[in-house]
Design a protein around this motif. Sequence first.
Motif, PDB file in Angstrom:
ATOM      1  N   THR A 163       0.828  -1.201   0.000  1.00 48.79           N
ATOM      2  CA  THR A 163       0.000   0.000   0.000  1.00 48.79           C
ATOM      3  C   THR A 163       0.864   1.253   0.000  1.00 48.79           C
ATOM      4  N   ARG A 164       0.449   2.290  -0.748  1.00 45.95           N
ATOM      5  CA  ARG A 164       1.139   3.572  -0.715  1.00 45.95           C
ATOM      6  C   ARG A 164       0.911   4.250   0.627  1.00 45.95           C
ATOM      7  N   VAL A 165       1.972   4.888   1.145  1.00 47.13           N
ATOM      8  CA  VAL A 165       1.872   5.578   2.426  1.00 47.13           C
ATOM      9  C   VAL A 165       0.743   6.599   2.400  1.00 47.13           C
ATOM     10  N   GLY A 166       0.607   7.297   1.281  1.00 46.94           N
ATOM     11  CA  GLY A 166      -0.412   8.335   1.176  1.00 46.94           C
ATOM     12  C   GLY A 166      -1.831   7.810   1.108  1.00 46.94           C
ATOM     13  N   ASP A 167      -1.992   6.507   0.872  1.00 45.63           N
ATOM     14  CA  ASP A 167      -3.328   5.922   0.792  1.00 45.63           C
ATOM     15  C   ASP A 167      -3.807   5.353   2.126  1.00 45.63           C
ATOM     16  N   GLY A 183      18.401  -2.175   6.098  1.00 40.11           N
ATOM     17  CA  GLY A 183      19.528  -1.399   6.598  1.00 40.11           C
ATOM     18  C   GLY A 183      19.551   0.048   6.169  1.00 40.11           C
ATOM     19  N   ARG A 184      18.575   0.477   5.367  1.00 41.02           N
ATOM     20  CA  ARG A 184      18.504   1.859   4.916  1.00 41.02           C
ATOM     21  C   ARG A 184      17.427   2.600   5.675  1.00 41.02           C
ATOM     22  N   VAL A 185      17.690   3.883   5.944  1.00 38.53           N
ATOM     23  CA  VAL A 185      16.713   4.738   6.610  1.00 38.53           C
ATOM     24  C   VAL A 185      16.024   5.588   5.556  1.00 38.53           C
ATOM     25  N   LEU A 186      14.717   5.440   5.437  1.00 44.13           N
ATOM     26  CA  LEU A 186      13.952   6.148   4.417  1.00 44.13           C
ATOM     27  C   LEU A 186      13.026   7.165   5.064  1.00 44.13           C
ATOM     28  N   VAL A 187      13.008   8.364   4.516  1.00 44.24           N
ATOM     29  CA  VAL A 187      12.023   9.365   4.930  1.00 44.24           C
ATOM     30  C   VAL A 187      10.785   9.120   4.080  1.00 44.24           C
ATOM     31  N   PRO A 188       9.686   8.714   4.692  1.00 50.28           N
ATOM     32  CA  PRO A 188       8.535   8.271   3.892  1.00 50.28           C
ATOM     33  C   PRO A 188       7.849   9.403   3.148  1.00 50.28           C
ATOM     34  N   GLY A 189       7.578   9.171   1.868  1.00 49.06           N
ATOM     35  CA  GLY A 189       6.764  10.073   1.063  1.00 49.06           C
ATOM     36  C   GLY A 189       5.441   9.404   0.750  1.00 49.06           C
ATOM     37  N   LYS A 190       4.481  10.182   0.301  1.00 47.74           N
ATOM     38  CA  LYS A 190       3.143   9.625   0.084  1.00 47.74           C
ATOM     39  C   LYS A 190       3.109   8.568  -1.006  1.00 47.74           C
ATOM     40  N   ASP A 191       4.101   8.576  -1.913  1.00 42.84           N
ATOM     41  CA  ASP A 191       4.112   7.597  -3.003  1.00 42.84           C
ATOM     42  C   ASP A 191       4.927   6.349  -2.680  1.00 42.84           C
ATOM     43  N   ASP A 192       5.602   6.333  -1.531  1.00 44.66           N
ATOM     44  CA  ASP A 192       6.357   5.141  -1.132  1.00 44.66           C
ATOM     45  C   ASP A 192       5.391   4.029  -0.733  1.00 44.66           C
TER      46      ASP A 192
END
Length: 222
Positions: A163-167, A183-192
């Motif tokens: 599911t998309r974060v923005g949904d 192992g990666r740090v991601l700043v979540p966007g609505k399309d992730d």
Amino acid sequence: MRVAIAGAGAVGRSIAGELLENGHEVLLIDKNPGSISVERVPLAEWLLADACEITSLDEAALQRCHVVIAATGDDKVNLVVSLLAKTEYGVPRVVARVNNPKNEWLFNESWGVDVAVSTPRLMSALVEEAVSVGDLVRLMRFSQGNANLVELTLAADTDLVGTRVGDVTWPVDTALVTIIREGRVLVPGKDDTLDAGDELLFVAAQEREEELEELLSGSGAR
């Protein structure tokens, strides 16, 4: 940034070393002469004084500090230091160490504490985080706003996978701040999109934790 640390034991010295490596000014305060080990943290300022005394804190020029960390092994001392730092000197950020989890309820804005760090609770949470998938784990409590830093590892069988974060309709008073993936740090966007095994870190109001866990763990989560 100038930081004063009350308590120059192993915890205080370790914090001081990390802050100095990151380019901050650090003052270590302790009333025990045996704890004054300048050679262990030579770049820090040192003050032999009782951090619960106004005269000592005047000498430390606490009003110049951006952050005060109450890191002694005595919860009563940490509470007094926090209260004085906030009410008498207007320190913007006060972080306090909680030694006994039974005292954690005291470490709030009424005592001048912005962030309470319970070492026993944190160690327990890290153990839970290492073995739990689909369960919400509380990592840290922020006194202001009655909010917590919580973590959940997304199970493969939840409907939120893909599911998309923005949904996602997140509960009120919650914010997804970080996704840790492989192992990666991601700043979540609505399309992730959310993947199975993602470690999701939220700042959430305590009363919303159960609702958040149900959303993240259950089927029909969308």
